[in-house]
Write an enzyme that holds these catalytic residues in place. Sequence first.
Site, PDB file in Angstrom:
ATOM      1  N   LYS A  88      23.607 -37.606 -33.689  1.00  0.00           N
ATOM      2  CA  LYS A  88      23.294 -36.538 -34.946  1.00  0.00           C
ATOM      3  C   LYS A  88      24.557 -35.685 -34.975  1.00  0.00           C
ATOM      4  O   LYS A  88      24.769 -35.189 -36.248  1.00  0.00           O
ATOM      5  CB  LYS A  88      22.499 -35.728 -34.291  1.00  0.00           C
ATOM      6  CG  LYS A  88      20.883 -35.953 -34.521  1.00  0.00           C
ATOM      7  CD  LYS A  88      20.256 -36.829 -33.690  1.00  0.00           C
ATOM      8  CE  LYS A  88      19.003 -37.287 -34.312  1.00  0.00           C
ATOM      9  NZ  LYS A  88      18.312 -38.346 -33.380  1.00  0.00           N
TER      10      LYS A  88
ATOM     11  N   ARG B 188      14.332 -45.433 -40.716  1.00  0.00           N
ATOM     12  CA  ARG B 188      13.178 -45.998 -40.268  1.00  0.00           C
ATOM     13  C   ARG B 188      12.270 -45.695 -41.453  1.00  0.00           C
ATOM     14  O   ARG B 188      12.164 -44.654 -42.148  1.00  0.00           O
ATOM     15  CB  ARG B 188      12.728 -45.857 -39.181  1.00  0.00           C
ATOM     16  CG  ARG B 188      12.232 -44.570 -38.881  1.00  0.00           C
ATOM     17  CD  ARG B 188      11.373 -44.220 -37.704  1.00  0.00           C
ATOM     18  NE  ARG B 188      11.017 -42.598 -37.640  1.00  0.00           N
ATOM     19  CZ  ARG B 188      11.658 -41.620 -37.232  1.00  0.00           C
ATOM     20  NH1 ARG B 188      13.004 -41.761 -36.729  1.00  0.00           N
ATOM     21  NH2 ARG B 188      11.014 -40.529 -37.109  1.00  0.00           N
TER      22      ARG B 188
ATOM     23  N   VAL C  22       6.047 -42.019 -40.266  1.00  0.00           N
ATOM     24  CA  VAL C  22       4.456 -42.293 -40.413  1.00  0.00           C
ATOM     25  C   VAL C  22       4.016 -41.580 -41.362  1.00  0.00           C
ATOM     26  O   VAL C  22       2.964 -42.202 -42.234  1.00  0.00           O
ATOM     27  CB  VAL C  22       4.026 -41.168 -38.949  1.00  0.00           C
ATOM     28  CG1 VAL C  22       2.302 -41.079 -38.997  1.00  0.00           C
ATOM     29  CG2 VAL C  22       4.386 -41.886 -37.612  1.00  0.00           C
TER      30      VAL C  22
ATOM     31  N   ARG D 164      -3.048 -36.421 -39.476  1.00  0.00           N
ATOM     32  CA  ARG D 164      -3.206 -37.260 -38.478  1.00  0.00           C
ATOM     33  C   ARG D 164      -4.196 -37.198 -37.441  1.00  0.00           C
ATOM     34  O   ARG D 164      -4.396 -36.103 -36.833  1.00  0.00           O
ATOM     35  CB  ARG D 164      -1.807 -37.172 -37.574  1.00  0.00           C
ATOM     36  CG  ARG D 164      -0.402 -37.265 -38.157  1.00  0.00           C
ATOM     37  CD  ARG D 164       0.824 -37.613 -37.380  1.00  0.00           C
ATOM     38  NE  ARG D 164       1.963 -37.520 -38.206  1.00  0.00           N
ATOM     39  CZ  ARG D 164       3.147 -37.954 -37.516  1.00  0.00           C
ATOM     40  NH1 ARG D 164       3.185 -38.186 -36.365  1.00  0.00           N
ATOM     41  NH2 ARG D 164       4.283 -37.850 -38.484  1.00  0.00           N
TER      42      ARG D 164
END
Length: 449
Positions: free
Chosen positions: A116, A292, A295, A338
């Site tokens: 990071k 990536r 979700v 979720r």
Amino acid sequence: MFKRILVANRGEIALRIIRAAHDLGIEAVAVYSEADRDAVYVKAADDSVCIGPAPSAESYLDITRIISAAEITGAEAIHPGYGFLAENAHFAEVCAACDIVFIGPSPEIIDSCGDKSNAKETAVKAGVPVVPGSDGAVDSLEHGAEVAEQVGYPVMIKAAAGGGGRGMRRAGSAEDFASCFNAAQQEAMGAFDDDKVYIEKFVEEPRHVEVQILADNNSNVIHLGERDCSIQRRHQKLIEESPSPATTPELRKAMGEAAINFAKTSGYVNAGTVEFLLDKHGNFFFIELNARIQVEHCVTEMVTGIDLVKWQIMIAAGIDLDITQSDVTLTGHAIEFRINAENSARNFAPAPGTIADLYWPGGPGIRIDTHVGANYKIPTTYDSMIAKLIVHGKDREEAIRIGKRALGEVIVDGPGVFTTVPLHIAILDDQQFVDADFDTSYLDTFLNE
Ligand code: MV4
């Protein structure tokens, strides 16, 4: 285009990737652990391989077994989904060495963004605003304290290898600095085997706003607007929405351009997310890059109409984007809930029962991404998320109304089964949520009231 790809994941994201493959006319291979033998994503795939026992270390994280499964089934590419091996540079390298395409960015990019403090230096190079703090990592307690003095307390000490809030400490004053610094370093060493830390000014009451990007192999980069992910607890997101109720068209343009500049400067390819903190005054600061599919990608798909997983596969196959920035328009408002098998009344303890009664909502403006059907036995070994309910309305008000209606239709019952559905309904009834008057502390405050 590929003929066959392997999905190195489980649950709803495995099913999501299989659907994208099929929509592209590609065959999908599923891998599963012994705990997932009867999973619906395995049935949806064209071929499948059992890769080991339930523990992830012996199945979904076992690189050798996954590569072998790809070799045996003749898969040309591997989609890692999220979690597990998704941001593992070594795995991406092994894929390349075995002549298998990794559906994601290059190992070099995964590596450079995984650090990071390094990603922050790239952001500075790209002219993207960052939180004031150290230039890269600090090499000693004294150096750290010096930087903290310069930027002014309170400060945040963060692990370079960090994520999910691990190896992160807030130091309120010079007296606290040494103990916070040492604690952050120790936690980072334990969690990541890397005690590299960096210092930032503490941003008060930030919102978490992230920009979705798509980048092809020919330097075309577009952004797909932002998601607001401020509704979370202990770095576990619970509700995400797009667009962010805190942005304006001008702010979206500025954040979108910043995200694109970051991607271009770092040489990023494939789908990615540029994370920002947004303060009360409308200032935004780069914090990290997620290499990536996430979700919460679905809310972006709902407002843009663009299939992100299909584009991940197409980009990995060498196809260039045929969408330009001006083709991207955000229509209406999407919210993702979720649904986790947890007891929110009992401090979110996992509730691993067997589902006896199950009903998912339907109708206009509803999307359900789930791998769960009737008689599903909620495994204790994996993540507790059993479904994502995503709603889409013409504006935020309508999305909330559809959300309430849809959540009211959900039935997930069985002995020992608890879900986050009642919590979602309570949040939608909260005036502060309705008014979009929240930052990252919202959920903790809401739960303690
Ligand atoms: C911060 C911050 C305040 N100031 N950095 C938490 C996880 C990591 N991705 C970044 N995080 C934060 N960094 C500075 N300089 C507050 C947080 C933070 C947070 C950020 C996003 C979403 C939820 C959060 C909850 C607590 C703290």
